[in-house]
Design an enzyme around this catalytic site. Structure first.
Site, PDB file in Angstrom:
ATOM      1  N   GLU A   1      26.145 -52.579  20.719  1.00 19.80           N
ATOM      2  CA  GLU A   1      25.366 -53.372  21.724  1.00 19.80           C
ATOM      3  C   GLU A   1      24.103 -53.086  20.650  1.00 19.80           C
ATOM      4  OE1 GLU A   1      26.489 -50.678  23.299  1.00 19.80           O
ATOM      5  OE2 GLU A   1      24.581 -49.745  24.061  1.00 19.80           O
TER       6      GLU A   1
ATOM      7  N   GLY B   1      36.334 -48.114  17.430  1.00 18.71           N
ATOM      8  CA  GLY B   1      35.449 -47.291  17.949  1.00 18.71           C
ATOM      9  C   GLY B   1      36.067 -45.685  18.708  1.00 18.71           C
TER      10      GLY B   1
ATOM     11  N   LYS C   1      32.541 -59.327  19.191  1.00 21.79           N
ATOM     12  CA  LYS C   1      31.346 -58.779  20.256  1.00 21.79           C
ATOM     13  C   LYS C   1      30.748 -57.007  19.025  1.00 21.79           C
ATOM     14  CE  LYS C   1      30.980 -55.074  23.250  1.00 21.79           C
ATOM     15  NZ  LYS C   1      29.874 -54.245  22.764  1.00 21.79           N
TER      16      LYS C   1
ATOM     17  N   GLU D   1      41.805 -48.591  15.209  1.00 20.15           N
ATOM     18  CA  GLU D   1      41.520 -48.044  14.596  1.00 20.15           C
ATOM     19  C   GLU D   1      40.238 -47.009  15.222  1.00 20.15           C
ATOM     20  OE1 GLU D   1      39.992 -46.220  12.006  1.00 20.15           O
ATOM     21  OE2 GLU D   1      38.472 -47.775  11.603  1.00 20.15           O
TER      22      GLU D   1
ATOM     23  N   GLU E   1      36.396 -35.161  17.922  1.00 18.06           N
ATOM     24  CA  GLU E   1      35.432 -35.671  17.172  1.00 18.06           C
ATOM     25  C   GLU E   1      34.487 -35.518  17.818  1.00 18.06           C
ATOM     26  OE1 GLU E   1      35.826 -39.920  17.318  1.00 18.06           O
ATOM     27  OE2 GLU E   1      36.213 -39.744  15.208  1.00 18.06           O
TER      28      GLU E   1
ATOM     29  N   CYS F   1      34.968 -42.227  11.624  1.00 16.93           N
ATOM     30  CA  CYS F   1      35.611 -42.277  11.554  1.00 16.93           C
ATOM     31  C   CYS F   1      36.845 -40.915  10.760  1.00 16.93           C
ATOM     32  CB  CYS F   1      36.802 -43.726  11.767  1.00 16.93           C
ATOM     33  SG  CYS F   1      37.011 -44.512  10.645  1.00 16.93           S
TER      34      CYS F   1
ATOM     35  N   GLY G   1      39.722 -46.950  23.906  1.00 18.85           N
ATOM     36  CA  GLY G   1      40.795 -48.394  22.706  1.00 18.85           C
ATOM     37  C   GLY G   1      42.585 -47.554  23.878  1.00 18.85           C
TER      38      GLY G   1
HETATM   39  P1  NDP Z   1      33.077 -46.926  22.040  1.00 15.39           P
HETATM   40  O1  NDP Z   1      34.328 -46.977  21.629  1.00 15.39           O
HETATM   41  O2  NDP Z   1      32.351 -46.583  23.853  1.00 15.39           O
HETATM   42  O3  NDP Z   1      32.052 -48.064  21.605  1.00 15.39           O
HETATM   43  C1  NDP Z   1      32.815 -49.143  20.495  1.00 15.39           C
HETATM   44  C2  NDP Z   1      32.830 -51.005  20.878  1.00 15.39           C
HETATM   45  O4  NDP Z   1      33.641 -50.754  22.436  1.00 15.39           O
HETATM   46  C3  NDP Z   1      31.351 -51.186  21.233  1.00 15.39           C
HETATM   47  O5  NDP Z   1      31.141 -52.311  21.159  1.00 15.39           O
HETATM   48  C4  NDP Z   1      31.374 -50.891  23.131  1.00 15.39           C
HETATM   49  O6  NDP Z   1      30.638 -51.936  23.062  1.00 15.39           O
HETATM   50  C5  NDP Z   1      32.927 -51.749  23.488  1.00 15.39           C
HETATM   51  N1  NDP Z   1      33.212 -51.364  24.795  1.00 15.39           N
HETATM   52  C6  NDP Z   1      33.000 -50.294  25.338  1.00 15.39           C
HETATM   53  N2  NDP Z   1      33.297 -50.029  26.751  1.00 15.39           N
HETATM   54  C7  NDP Z   1      34.349 -51.446  26.636  1.00 15.39           C
HETATM   55  C8  NDP Z   1      35.806 -51.833  27.516  1.00 15.39           C
HETATM   56  N3  NDP Z   1      36.097 -51.121  28.361  1.00 15.39           N
HETATM   57  N4  NDP Z   1      36.140 -52.808  26.626  1.00 15.39           N
HETATM   58  C9  NDP Z   1      35.789 -53.336  25.675  1.00 15.39           C
HETATM   59  N5  NDP Z   1      34.951 -52.640  24.766  1.00 15.39           N
HETATM   60  C10 NDP Z   1      34.978 -52.650  25.261  1.00 15.39           C
HETATM   61  O7  NDP Z   1      32.282 -46.081  21.072  1.00 15.39           O
HETATM   62  P2  NDP Z   1      30.647 -45.198  21.343  1.00 15.39           P
HETATM   63  O8  NDP Z   1      30.106 -46.339  20.745  1.00 15.39           O
HETATM   64  O9  NDP Z   1      30.948 -44.797  22.838  1.00 15.39           O
HETATM   65  O10 NDP Z   1      31.154 -43.749  21.064  1.00 15.39           O
HETATM   66  C11 NDP Z   1      31.269 -42.826  21.067  1.00 15.39           C
HETATM   67  C12 NDP Z   1      32.888 -41.748  20.349  1.00 15.39           C
HETATM   68  O11 NDP Z   1      33.427 -42.812  20.086  1.00 15.39           O
HETATM   69  C13 NDP Z   1      31.605 -41.667  19.300  1.00 15.39           C
HETATM   70  O12 NDP Z   1      30.988 -40.490  20.107  1.00 15.39           O
HETATM   71  C14 NDP Z   1      33.072 -41.709  18.130  1.00 15.39           C
HETATM   72  O13 NDP Z   1      33.175 -40.186  18.693  1.00 15.39           O
HETATM   73  C15 NDP Z   1      33.479 -42.740  18.658  1.00 15.39           C
HETATM   74  N6  NDP Z   1      33.961 -43.800  17.541  1.00 15.39           N
HETATM   75  C16 NDP Z   1      34.541 -43.948  16.594  1.00 15.39           C
HETATM   76  C17 NDP Z   1      34.171 -44.957  16.083  1.00 15.39           C
HETATM   77  C18 NDP Z   1      35.645 -45.188  15.389  1.00 15.39           C
HETATM   78  O14 NDP Z   1      34.938 -45.616  13.770  1.00 15.39           O
HETATM   79  N7  NDP Z   1      36.716 -44.837  14.655  1.00 15.39           N
HETATM   80  C19 NDP Z   1      33.021 -45.809  15.806  1.00 15.39           C
HETATM   81  C20 NDP Z   1      32.218 -45.259  16.640  1.00 15.39           C
HETATM   82  C21 NDP Z   1      32.715 -44.314  17.570  1.00 15.39           C
HETATM   83  P3  NDP Z   1      28.912 -51.400  24.192  1.00 15.39           P
HETATM   84  O15 NDP Z   1      29.315 -49.588  23.420  1.00 15.39           O
HETATM   85  O16 NDP Z   1      28.369 -52.152  23.081  1.00 15.39           O
HETATM   86  O17 NDP Z   1      28.889 -50.912  25.639  1.00 15.39           O
END
Ligand code: NDP
Length: 508
Positions: free
Chosen positions: A195, A245, A192, A267, A401, A301, A250
């Protein structure tokens, strides 16, 4: 803010008129729509880029069924490493063939500069090739010192069905840090993407089908964390989840996987420090710090989002950073000269700005920037290159972050104080040190709590070197030779050979 002293790249060409990318789920080798759809606009240009199928619980369960069936029938898991490697290598070739198309979609959906998107797709192709090598070279061990009539060996077996959940900041690269390794091991997958950035993961699915991956081995479900991600992390037929994410999601994933005790690889975020000692090459440090904070608009990240500078060199280094920041090209991501593009969303732009305004309210000063950035001809979301000086460890901007082009500048007087600041956050992804004294660098490398330490450089990465975090930055390692092992189980086979020399357990 005044923008006349920054390097801005206005929109020169007409707004992009690319056809809308119609993104569908890939389930059991077939492309599927859902009743609902969602759309994505270019964060820089405001134009419609993607219309995607909106995944439901039923779509996700169908994808898991396909992955489970494909794993259990052995159509992929029981192929030889050579056969799996052929598909992975072919995929690398196809990625290189389609690099321009993939990079353009990536830029339009994410707002990142086109030159950077192309470089990321090239790196991704290399990871597919590296994984092909791992598919043929991953081996178990034998143990021949267990006694005269015993022989032991370990078998590396694919773990099973793996859910891969990826974010929006490096859509093609991050899926390529997971999927080829899982496939090399013989696993089947449900993916996945975020979005916000579905398109290039769908293109990758098309390329894998073209490369000859059997139906059901890769399944892609588009949509949101709820319900798609939730089903992918809780369904008992899934054996492992690999996620990149936020640390918050996480934690939610660990909780969702707990009832069925899945293996989890995470990660997550970072608040990555670079310590600058007074004997450092300040020009080299300044250039790397600028790269570390503005690369991918700081939405990374590994962003080098805080520097900890010896008090004797804070002023000259800040001056150099301010001068260099003014030379970095911010603007239209489709322009070949642009180095920093648009911020991913309005909500994220507000989050970045909130951190900066909060720091100023708490007593920090702005050496540069600190506001949104208008770019001529573009309706999109840009944030100015921002240097926040006088940051103290108690401020949110020092430990949380920000994920934007915003650098926090802290100062220190001695090694122990610097190390305390480095290790004083919940994160432990990456850390860096700048000094011409090798003892200082090695002492730092041994004591910094981080998965990666860079000495006199920042953010150099290689397929050959592992990447991941300690503390709340994650679990497990991607890349490197052992990356395939995350997706494998070890089975021990213990064999008695010939007549036993052991006395019978039951007295005769
Ligand atoms: P998220 O951690 O919310 O999203 C990452 C992925 O997880 C997306 O595909 C999201 O889906 C999915 N997801 C969300 N909720 C769930 C759940 N309960 N179970 C399983 N999967 C889920 O990151 P965001 O996009 O909201 O970004 C928020 C903050 O996260 C950023 O401001 C940044 O600080 C951090 N971030 C860190 C990253 C890294 O590389 N370590 C990468 C991106 C963000 P969807 O969003 O499609 O609903």
């Amino acid at each position: 803010m005044t923008t006349h002293d920054l390097r801005l790249i206005a929109r020169e060409a007409p707004a992009p008129t690319d056809p809308v990318f119609e993104a569908r789920h890939l389930i059991d080798g077939e492309w599927h729509m859902s009743t609902g759809t969602f759309t994505r606009e270019s964060p820089a240009h405001g134009t419609l880029v993607t219309r995607a199928a909106l995944g439901t619980k039923a779509d996700t369960e169908a994808a898991i069924t396909a992955a489970r069936t494909a794993f259990d029938d052995g159509s992929w898991s029981e192929l030889s490493g050579k056969e799996r490697a052929a598909v992975l290598s072919k995929t690398a070739d196809l990625i290189e063939r389609d690099i321009d198309r993939i990079a353009r979609l990536e830029t339009l959906e994410s707002g990142k500069p086109i030159s950077q998107a192309k470089a990321e797709i090239e790196i991704a192709a290399d990871l597919w090739r590296y994984s092909a090598a791992l598919a043929r070279t991953s081996v178990g061990e034998t143990q021949n010192a267990l006694g005269r009539d015993m022989l032991g060996m370990t078998l590396k077996e694919p773990i099973g069905v793996v859910s891969l959940i990826t974010p929006w900041n490096f859509p093609f690269l991050i899926v390529s840090q997971k999927l080829p390794y899982a496939l090399a091991a013989g696993c089947t997958c449900v993916v996945k993407p975020s979005e916000l950035t579905s398109a290039t993961t769908v293109v990758l699915g098309e390329l894998l089908m073209e490369a000859g991956l059997p139906a059901g081995v890769l399944n892609i479900v588009l949509g949101y964390g709820m319900p798609v991600g939730e089903v992918m992390t809780s369904d008992p037929r899934v054996d492992m989840v690999s996620f990149t994410g936020s640390t918050g999601v996480g934690r939610a994933i660990v909780a969702a996987t707990a009832p069925t005790l899945k293996k989890v690889a995470l990660e997550l975020g970072g608040k990555n420090p670079q310590v600058v000692f007074p004997d450092a090459d300040l020009d080299a440090a300044a250039d790397a710090i600028i790269f570390g904070i503005y690369f991918n608009a700081g939405e990374c990240c590994n962003s080098g989002s805080r520097i900890i500078v010896h008090k004797d060199v804070v002023a000259p280094l800040t001056e150099k950073l301010t001068a260099l920041s003014r030379k970095v090209a911010f603007g239209d991501p489709l322009h070949p000269d642009t180095q920093v593009g648009a911020i991913i969303s309005d909500a994220h732009l507000e989050k970045i700005d909130g951190y900066v305004k909060g720091a100023v309210e708490d007593g920090a000063a702005l050496a540069l920037g600190g506001d949104t950035l208008p770019v001529a001809g573009l309706p999109g979301k840009f944030y100015a290159p921002t240097l926040v000086s006088g940051v103290t460890p108690d401020m949110a901007i020092a430990t949380e972050e920000v994920f934007g082009p915003v650098l926090s500048i802290l100062s220190f007087e001695n090694f122990e104080e610097a190390l305390g600041l480095v290790n004083g956050t919940e994160y432990g992804l990456s850390a860096g040190v700048w000094s011409q004294d090798m003892d200082t660098c090695l002492k730092f490398a041994r004591h910094a709590q981080a998965g990666t330490v860079w000495t006199n450089t920042w953010m150099d990465g290689f397929a050959e070197l592992p990447f991941g975090g300690v503390k709340q930055s994650g679990l497990g390692r991607e890349l490197g030779r052992q990356a395939i092992e995350d997706y494998q189980e070890v089975k021990t086979v213990t064999m008695r050979i010939g007549a036993t020399s052991r006395a019978p357990w039951v007295a005769g």
